[in-house]
Write a protein that holds these residues in place. Structure first.
Motif, PDB file in Angstrom:
ATOM      1  N   GLY A 188      35.963 -41.536   0.057  1.00 19.09           N
ATOM      2  CA  GLY A 188      35.354 -41.100  -1.193  1.00 19.09           C
ATOM      3  C   GLY A 188      35.910 -39.778  -1.666  1.00 19.09           C
ATOM      4  N   LEU A 189      35.592 -39.463  -2.930  1.00 22.88           N
ATOM      5  CA  LEU A 189      36.054 -38.228  -3.559  1.00 22.88           C
ATOM      6  C   LEU A 189      34.890 -37.542  -4.243  1.00 22.88           C
ATOM      7  CD1 LEU A 189      39.262 -39.836  -5.032  1.00 22.88           C
ATOM      8  CD2 LEU A 189      39.309 -37.924  -3.418  1.00 22.88           C
ATOM      9  N   LYS A 190      34.921 -36.230  -4.205  1.00 19.87           N
ATOM     10  CA  LYS A 190      33.884 -35.437  -4.876  1.00 19.87           C
ATOM     11  C   LYS A 190      34.542 -34.636  -5.989  1.00 19.87           C
ATOM     12  CE  LYS A 190      32.026 -31.875  -2.727  1.00 19.87           C
ATOM     13  NZ  LYS A 190      31.118 -31.093  -1.849  1.00 19.87           N
ATOM     14  N   LEU A 191      34.041 -34.808  -7.210  1.00 18.48           N
ATOM     15  CA  LEU A 191      34.547 -34.067  -8.362  1.00 18.48           C
ATOM     16  C   LEU A 191      33.507 -33.035  -8.776  1.00 18.48           C
ATOM     17  CD1 LEU A 191      36.547 -33.639 -10.728  1.00 18.48           C
ATOM     18  CD2 LEU A 191      35.287 -35.424 -11.964  1.00 18.48           C
ATOM     19  N   GLU A 192      33.912 -31.768  -8.775  1.00 19.80           N
ATOM     20  CA  GLU A 192      33.033 -30.697  -9.242  1.00 19.80           C
ATOM     21  C   GLU A 192      33.565 -30.202 -10.587  1.00 19.80           C
ATOM     22  OE1 GLU A 192      31.887 -27.846  -5.819  1.00 19.80           O
ATOM     23  OE2 GLU A 192      33.780 -28.803  -5.202  1.00 19.80           O
ATOM     24  N   VAL A 193      32.732 -30.290 -11.621  1.00 20.63           N
ATOM     25  CA  VAL A 193      33.081 -29.735 -12.926  1.00 20.63           C
ATOM     26  C   VAL A 193      32.456 -28.341 -12.988  1.00 20.63           C
ATOM     27  CG1 VAL A 193      32.934 -30.022 -15.421  1.00 20.63           C
ATOM     28  CG2 VAL A 193      33.142 -32.041 -13.946  1.00 20.63           C
ATOM     29  N   LEU A 194      33.318 -27.338 -13.112  1.00 21.86           N
ATOM     30  CA  LEU A 194      32.891 -25.951 -12.970  1.00 21.86           C
ATOM     31  C   LEU A 194      32.848 -25.243 -14.324  1.00 21.86           C
ATOM     32  CD1 LEU A 194      35.178 -25.223  -9.909  1.00 21.86           C
ATOM     33  CD2 LEU A 194      32.771 -25.903  -9.861  1.00 21.86           C
ATOM     34  N   PRO A 195      31.879 -24.346 -14.524  1.00 15.87           N
ATOM     35  CA  PRO A 195      31.812 -23.640 -15.811  1.00 15.87           C
ATOM     36  C   PRO A 195      32.930 -22.605 -15.935  1.00 15.87           C
ATOM     37  CG  PRO A 195      30.112 -22.843 -14.318  1.00 15.87           C
ATOM     38  CD  PRO A 195      30.768 -23.993 -13.628  1.00 15.87           C
ATOM     39  N   GLN A 196      33.376 -22.419 -17.147  1.00 17.08           N
ATOM     40  CA  GLN A 196      34.347 -21.376 -17.479  1.00 17.08           C
ATOM     41  C   GLN A 196      33.847 -20.663 -18.726  1.00 17.08           C
ATOM     42  OE1 GLN A 196      38.234 -22.544 -19.046  1.00 17.08           O
ATOM     43  NE2 GLN A 196      39.206 -21.118 -17.641  1.00 17.08           N
ATOM     44  N   ASN A 197      33.581 -19.388 -18.567  1.00 15.45           N
ATOM     45  CA  ASN A 197      33.026 -18.598 -19.685  1.00 15.45           C
ATOM     46  C   ASN A 197      31.743 -19.227 -20.225  1.00 15.45           C
ATOM     47  OD1 ASN A 197      35.286 -16.849 -19.510  1.00 15.45           O
ATOM     48  ND2 ASN A 197      36.474 -18.231 -20.824  1.00 15.45           N
ATOM     49  N   GLY A 198      30.930 -19.747 -19.311  1.00 20.35           N
ATOM     50  CA  GLY A 198      29.615 -20.264 -19.692  1.00 20.35           C
ATOM     51  C   GLY A 198      29.620 -21.658 -20.279  1.00 20.35           C
ATOM     52  N   VAL A 199      30.778 -22.340 -20.304  1.00 13.89           N
ATOM     53  CA  VAL A 199      30.828 -23.704 -20.834  1.00 13.89           C
ATOM     54  C   VAL A 199      31.626 -24.585 -19.872  1.00 13.89           C
ATOM     55  CG1 VAL A 199      30.597 -23.040 -23.259  1.00 13.89           C
ATOM     56  CG2 VAL A 199      32.873 -23.147 -22.216  1.00 13.89           C
ATOM     57  N   LEU A 200      31.551 -25.923 -20.097  1.00 10.18           N
ATOM     58  CA  LEU A 200      32.182 -26.870 -19.182  1.00 10.18           C
ATOM     59  C   LEU A 200      33.438 -27.517 -19.759  1.00 10.18           C
ATOM     60  CD1 LEU A 200      28.892 -28.563 -17.962  1.00 10.18           C
ATOM     61  CD2 LEU A 200      30.356 -27.038 -16.620  1.00 10.18           C
ATOM     62  N   SER A 201      33.644 -27.361 -21.052  1.00  8.30           N
ATOM     63  CA  SER A 201      34.824 -27.975 -21.656  1.00  8.30           C
ATOM     64  C   SER A 201      35.533 -26.976 -22.545  1.00  8.30           C
ATOM     65  CB  SER A 201      34.424 -29.205 -22.489  1.00  8.30           C
ATOM     66  OG  SER A 201      34.001 -28.827 -23.785  1.00  8.30           O
ATOM     67  N   ARG A 202      36.680 -27.388 -23.050  1.00  7.65           N
ATOM     68  CA  ARG A 202      37.459 -26.542 -23.934  1.00  7.65           C
ATOM     69  C   ARG A 202      37.136 -26.824 -25.397  1.00  7.65           C
ATOM     70  NH1 ARG A 202      43.521 -26.776 -22.817  1.00  7.65           N
ATOM     71  NH2 ARG A 202      43.399 -24.632 -23.551  1.00  7.65           N
ATOM     72  N   ASP A 212      37.918 -33.776 -28.362  1.00  7.95           N
ATOM     73  CA  ASP A 212      37.627 -32.350 -28.208  1.00  7.95           C
ATOM     74  C   ASP A 212      36.567 -32.113 -27.135  1.00  7.95           C
ATOM     75  OD1 ASP A 212      38.061 -29.660 -28.867  1.00  7.95           O
ATOM     76  OD2 ASP A 212      36.310 -29.615 -30.197  1.00  7.95           O
ATOM     77  N   ALA A 213      36.755 -32.744 -25.959  1.00  9.16           N
ATOM     78  CA  ALA A 213      35.769 -32.616 -24.879  1.00  9.16           C
ATOM     79  C   ALA A 213      36.461 -32.652 -23.523  1.00  9.16           C
ATOM     80  CB  ALA A 213      34.719 -33.718 -24.998  1.00  9.16           C
ATOM     81  N   ASN A 214      37.629 -31.992 -23.417  1.00  8.20           N
ATOM     82  CA  ASN A 214      38.378 -31.975 -22.164  1.00  8.20           C
ATOM     83  C   ASN A 214      37.773 -30.964 -21.191  1.00  8.20           C
ATOM     84  OD1 ASN A 214      40.148 -33.739 -23.486  1.00  8.20           O
ATOM     85  ND2 ASN A 214      41.486 -32.054 -24.139  1.00  8.20           N
ATOM     86  N   ILE A 215      37.709 -31.342 -19.924  1.00  3.69           N
ATOM     87  CA  ILE A 215      37.154 -30.457 -18.896  1.00  3.69           C
ATOM     88  C   ILE A 215      37.984 -29.183 -18.815  1.00  3.69           C
ATOM     89  CG2 ILE A 215      36.854 -30.229 -16.386  1.00  3.69           C
ATOM     90  CD1 ILE A 215      36.076 -33.194 -16.330  1.00  3.69           C
ATOM     91  N   ALA A 216      37.280 -28.051 -18.665  1.00  8.45           N
ATOM     92  CA  ALA A 216      37.966 -26.753 -18.602  1.00  8.45           C
ATOM     93  C   ALA A 216      38.362 -26.389 -17.173  1.00  8.45           C
ATOM     94  CB  ALA A 216      37.074 -25.663 -19.189  1.00  8.45           C
ATOM     95  N   LYS A 217      37.496 -26.707 -16.204  1.00  9.99           N
ATOM     96  CA  LYS A 217      37.767 -26.301 -14.821  1.00  9.99           C
ATOM     97  C   LYS A 217      37.132 -27.327 -13.880  1.00  9.99           C
ATOM     98  CE  LYS A 217      37.257 -21.889 -13.762  1.00  9.99           C
ATOM     99  NZ  LYS A 217      36.629 -20.605 -13.360  1.00  9.99           N
ATOM    100  N   PHE A 218      37.852 -27.680 -12.826  1.00  8.11           N
ATOM    101  CA  PHE A 218      37.300 -28.650 -11.888  1.00  8.11           C
ATOM    102  C   PHE A 218      37.912 -28.447 -10.504  1.00  8.11           C
ATOM    103  CE2 PHE A 218      41.175 -30.734 -13.296  1.00  8.11           C
ATOM    104  CZ  PHE A 218      41.640 -31.395 -12.177  1.00  8.11           C
ATOM    105  N   ARG A 219      37.281 -29.104  -9.531  1.00  2.00           N
ATOM    106  CA  ARG A 219      37.807 -29.115  -8.164  1.00  2.00           C
ATOM    107  C   ARG A 219      37.554 -30.498  -7.575  1.00  2.00           C
ATOM    108  NH1 ARG A 219      36.059 -24.258  -4.740  1.00  2.00           N
ATOM    109  NH2 ARG A 219      33.976 -25.086  -5.156  1.00  2.00           N
ATOM    110  N   LEU A 220      38.519 -30.965  -6.766  1.00  2.00           N
ATOM    111  CA  LEU A 220      38.416 -32.277  -6.148  1.00  2.00           C
ATOM    112  C   LEU A 220      38.436 -32.137  -4.633  1.00  2.00           C
ATOM    113  CD1 LEU A 220      38.401 -35.366  -6.877  1.00  2.00           C
ATOM    114  CD2 LEU A 220      40.870 -35.328  -6.429  1.00  2.00           C
ATOM    115  N   SER A 221      37.531 -32.862  -3.976  1.00  2.00           N
ATOM    116  CA  SER A 221      37.481 -32.873  -2.511  1.00  2.00           C
ATOM    117  C   SER A 221      37.472 -34.314  -2.031  1.00  2.00           C
ATOM    118  CB  SER A 221      36.233 -32.151  -2.001  1.00  2.00           C
ATOM    119  OG  SER A 221      36.188 -30.824  -2.483  1.00  2.00           O
ATOM    120  N   ALA A 222      37.872 -34.520  -0.782  1.00  2.00           N
ATOM    121  CA  ALA A 222      37.948 -35.868  -0.214  1.00  2.00           C
ATOM    122  C   ALA A 222      37.241 -35.903   1.124  1.00  2.00           C
ATOM    123  CB  ALA A 222      39.409 -36.284  -0.047  1.00  2.00           C
ATOM    124  N   THR A 223      36.782 -37.101   1.518  1.00  2.00           N
ATOM    125  CA  THR A 223      36.123 -37.270   2.810  1.00  2.00           C
ATOM    126  C   THR A 223      36.566 -38.569   3.459  1.00  2.00           C
ATOM    127  OG1 THR A 223      33.986 -37.274   3.955  1.00  2.00           O
ATOM    128  CG2 THR A 223      34.101 -38.484   1.891  1.00  2.00           C
TER     129      THR A 223
END
Length: 963
Positions: A435-449, A549-560
């Motif tokens: 499996g994979l874990k996707l974390e969508v992280l805030p950037q400057n208080g928002v989640l997208s560009r 106009d809803a592209n993710i600004a910051k994210f991280r991917l992890s695997a298990t």
């Protein structure tokens, strides 16, 4: 080919002493060469000359240059002109026209528009006409077919199944016609004509619940409902006095068309398409005419005008529908099928059988689980983390600048396209990936560009690519869960599960939740993935929303590499809790069981049974079946100029083409009246057309070999007097379908041997031998199941899903639909009940109608794919094993003869028996020497060897041929 053409000419030529027949000889000649330019279509008529009417033709002949124009060598004068791409008339054709003129140019109608006449006969009527025709050609009938061949032929023709009765032939025919399987066999051809399917078609191809109408058809044929009543109910069951639910249900015939719910399409255009489809289908099934040719203009060949077409259209133009599709395709009738209860009981029995198997497998897992848990306690470290950060190369499809830091965080900057796909490419250093874990992280208080700061992830892809290769294989993702869920419709953004179906109209968004906080999604793979040393993982995030106009600004991917709750539930994994001294036994057991194969097999089997029970329980409730009902305020019907839906011409009233038959006096011009006009004895087409369809079903080709075209461009009947006799007899005897069939199958003509092929009659136009052709694929499947003893003979009920190759639906629908084969006895239902998706019909039906529009012609195939399927298809393999079990239950010396009887309905010859025994001995030797090959088939060496020989017999030409 030359002999075939000579025969065709001989069938249409009259003796020199006989006068020229206008309908048989002259009219076809005019139709092929003249009427496209000099027919009734005023819009395309040249020089205002007509050859489709007696008056018009006389005017042309009076001019005196008719013969000159068809015989001249002057390219400017000759008719047909060179630009028509029609060849110059042959000398014998010109001679025929000269004779006709010399005899007074006697006029008449096309043969199919003249009322049929029942000629006097002696002996069996079918044989009377056939023998007379053969005698003209100096030929005789073939001998009678062998008893086993005839029984097999009758059984397939009347029930679609191999024979199972050894009674007297006369009693045997009656038994077959009385069998409920007769209704199923007849329904199969009617469903093709009715373009029946379990889905809407087009891009969405949504599921519908019209299958109770299919059962109505089976029951109507089984009960021998008169064909005129059958017609009346399907056209106007809703208008009948005190109409029963089944009579209203019958009108679903005219709602079986495809429905189009594509975005941006005007619903009124779709509605008009549906009405047009009904008229065209009526023309093909009942009238044998190409009415669709008059949608845009008056028919160039047949006496059907543009106005006639829309007068017929008017009968269906006031149905209470608005052109919607899917669950909005009204009008519906709530209907609860009495045939669904059996399916529920059958599925409940299956579930009850599988529950103790799953429970035992779970109990058996306790001991290995205890050992595993102790090992984990010893192995686990206090700082255990189930998730490994994925580091690698990042790239953007549309130009966003992506950069990844050491802690795995990927940040987007630079250009901000409306839509974009991000990719993270990595060589993961895990023993496996679950499996994979996707974390969508805030950037400057928002989640997208985007302007709103909200992201929309429409889809994700997990792929594998070998280093240095451009080939990519997709990895199936089975589950998705997130810490947020925005409630909405199926085609709206919100639920993370929407990222698994390749549909840009849905996907994951956290709209309404805090934008300054991280959000997490977990993706569980369908199967653990083990990467080779030279393979890399590609994780793709697709931002393809219609909003943009809803592209993710910051994210991280992890695997298990941990299965079960670790990839299906947010929060600490079971082993992470264990590392901190928290023993969650239930979750730890769930994780262990994910990797414990004996339990997984039992549990998967139970899950499928559970899902099937829920499905048939829903089918046993009230269903919405698409039917006809009139709207309160009738619509005006217009001629559509050039057939374009919004280009309206004159208003027309309901009516029928007078050139076919007059409207019966005193009959209301509604759908009841239309059905009665169709089955009026004054209508020269309907009885002929249906008789021809039945003849085609029994002989592989109709007396008219263009069953969808009885008009001027269609072929003439090979035996016109026979067709007319049967048509009139059919009407005179109350439109009795079983009587019609019995009349045909009791004839010497039908019962002839099919072994002989006369060189002067290669395609059996003269009926000098019995019918021989490849059985349709659905019969081949049903016969294999019946011969093996696996066939579930239950009648009616919800559709089932026979075995087919994995991934077919998923590939076509980008994961929106998943094909799960039916379980237990439901898997072995007749093909009639197979779920029919319009975009991809059941894959084992290589010669089937597509069911997108009405089809009445029979198709044949000799594709090698069918041969491969008959050798490898899972249904055939299971049938072979079923036959093998039957063989092993018998004495050794009886096994091979029993196999031949089961599949071919006869004893093997000594030579055949010798070959079978040789192959059985070889197979036994192989599997005993290589028992692992038998284990792969989940059988013993003896069962595998006998199954192999059974497969051989199931694939014999005799097994798949209508002899």
């Amino acid at each position: 080919m030359t002999k075939y053409l000579i025969l065709l000419l001989s069938l249409t030529a009259s003796a020199a002493a006989e006068p020229v027949s206008f309908s048989r000889e002259v009219l076809p000649l005019l139709s092929d060469n003249c009427l496209s330019c000099h027919g009734q279509d005023a819009g395309h008529r040249k020089a205002d000359l007509r050859l489709d009417t007696q008056e018009g033709a006389r005017e042309v002949l009076k001019s005196g240059d008719f013969i000159d124009r068809i015989t001249t060598d002057d390219p400017e004068e000759v008719m047909p002109p060179p630009k028509s791409h029609k060849p110059k008339l042959k000398a014998e054709q010109v001679a025929l026209l000269k004779r006709w003129i010399a005899e007074g140019s006697v006029w008449g109608k096309h043969w199919s528009f003249e009322k049929p006449i029942k000629a006097k006969t002696e002996g069996h009527p079918v044989d009377f006409f056939v023998k007379a025709r053969l005698a003209k050609e100096g030929l005789k009938m073939s001998p009678k077919a062998p008893e086993h061949t005839l029984r097999r032929r009758l059984a397939f023709d009347l029930t679609g199944l191999p024979p199972s009765d050894k009674s007297d032939l006369s009693d045997y025919i009656d038994a077959l016609l009385s069998s409920p399987h007769y209704g199923e066999r007849m329904a199969m051809f009617w469903l093709d004509a009715a373009r029946y399917s379990d889905t809407d078609g087009f891009q969405s191809d949504a599921t519908r619940t019209n299958w109770p109408w299919r059962d109505y058809v089976v029951e109507s044929f089984h009960a021998n409902k008169p064909f005129d009543q059958f017609t009346l109910e399907q056209f106007a069951g809703d208008l009948l006095p005190n109409a029963t639910p089944e009579q209203k249900l019958a009108t679903c015939f005219h709602r079986n068309h495809m429905t189009n719910g594509e975005g941006g399409r005007d619903k009124e255009e779709s509605r008009i398409d549906y009405v047009i489809d009904r008229v065209n289908t009526m023309g093909t099934v009942w009238l044998g005419l190409t009415l669709g040719c008059t949608q845009c203009h008056t028919h160039k060949f047949d006496p059907i005008s543009h106005h006639d077409y829309y007068a017929l259209n008017a009968f269906f133009n006031s149905i209470d529908e608005d052109g919607a599709a899917g669950t909005n395709a009204k009008p519906y009738m709530p209907y609860q099928s009495p045939n669904a209860k059996r399916a529920v009981e059958e599925s409940q029995t299956l579930l009850d059988e599988r529950k103790p198997i799953e429970a035992k497998a779970r109990a058996d897992a306790e001991k290995p689980f205890a050992k595993w848990l102790e090992e984990q306690k010893q192995r686990i470290k206090p700082d255990h983390n189930a998730w490994q950060i994925v580091l690698g190369v990042v790239e953007s499809q549309e130009g966003s600048k992506l950069a990844q830091t050491k802690d795995g965080i990927v940040t987007a900057s630079g250009p901000n396209p409306k839509q974009d796909d991000y990719r993270l490419i990595s060589t993961i250093k895990l023993p496996r990936l679950t499996g994979l874990k996707l974390e969508v992280l805030p950037q400057n208080g928002v989640l997208s560009r985007g302007k709103t700061g909200e992201f929309i992830l429409t889809d994700i892809k997990v792929q594998v690519r070998r280093t240095g290769s451009s080939q990519i294989r997709d990895i199936l993702v089975k589950s998705a869960v997130a810490d947020t869920k925005v409630e909405g419709k199926a085609r709206e953004y919100g639920d993370v599960k929407g990222t698994l179906d390749d549909d840009p109209r849905n996907g994951w968004t956290t709209k309404g939740f805090p934008k300054d906080q991280p959000h997490t999604a977990l993706y569980g793979l369908a199967e653990p993935l083990v990467l080779e040393s030279d393979e890399e993982l590609i994780f793709e995030l697709r931002h393809r929303s219609t909003n943009g106009d809803a592209n993710i600004a910051k994210f991280r991917l992890s695997a298990t590499d941990q299965p079960g709750p670790a990839v299906r539930e947010l929060g600490p994994t079971p082993l992470e809790k264990l590392a901190k001294g928290q023993i969650d036994r239930e979750k730890l057991l769930a994780q262990f069981l994910e990797d414990y194969e004996p339990y997984q097999l039992a549990n998967a089997s139970l899950d499928r049974a559970n899902a099937q029970l829920k499905e048939v329980q829903a089918a046993a409730g009230k269903l919405n079946v698409m039917v006809l009902t009139e709207r309160k305020q009738p619509r005006d019907t217009h001629v559509l100029l050039r057939g374009v839906w919004d280009k309206k011409g004159d208003v027309v009233q309901r009516g029928a083409p007078a050139a076919i038959a007059p409207w019966p006096k005193g009959l209301a011009k509604d759908r009841i009246g239309l059905a009665k006009w169709i089955t009026s004895k004054e209508n020269p087409l309907t009885a002929r057309v249906f008789v021809n369809q039945v003849w085609q079903m029994l002989f592989g080709a109709g007396l008219v070999r263009t069953p969808d075209d009885f008009g001027l461009q269609g072929q003439r009947p090979t035996h016109p007097e026979l067709l007319d006799w049967l048509a009139v007899d059919f009407m005179d005897n109350g439109w009795d379908v079983k009587r019609l069939i019995k009349t045909i199958v009791t004839s010497e003509t039908y019962q002839q041997s099919s072994d002989r092929t006369d060189p002067s009659d290669p395609t059996n136009l003269l009926l000098s031998r019995g019918p021989r052709f490849r059985l349709p694929a659905w019969m081949i499947r049903d016969a294999a199941l019946a011969s093996s003893g696996l066939l579930n003979p239950a009648l009616g009920g919800p559709p089932v899903r026979p075995h087919q190759p994995e991934g077919v639906w998923e590939e076509i629908f980008m994961g929106r639909f998943t094909y799960e084969p039916s379980q237990g006895a439901a898997q072995y239902r007749r093909t009639l009940y197979a779920f029919w998706r319009r975009s991809i019909a059941p894959t084992f039906l290589f010669d089937s109608a597509q069911r997108r529009v009405c089809e009445v012609s029979m198709s044949r195939t000799n594709t090698p794919l069918q041969a491969l399927t008959l050798l490898n298809d899972q249904t055939v393999m299971e049938a072979s094993q079923g036959l093998a079990k039957r063989m092993l239950a018998a004495k050794a010396e009886d096994r091979l003869p029993m196999l031949y009887q089961a599949v071919l309905s006869r004893e093997p010859t000594a030579k055949e028996l010798s070959v079978l025994q040789r192959e059985l001995d070889r197979a036994l030797a192989h599997y005993r020497e290589h028992p692992e090959d038998a284990r792969k088939l989940k059988t013993s060496p003896e069962l595998a060897a006998h199954a192999l020989v059974a497969t051989l017999v199931l694939n014999l030409d005799e097994a798949i041929t209508h002899e």
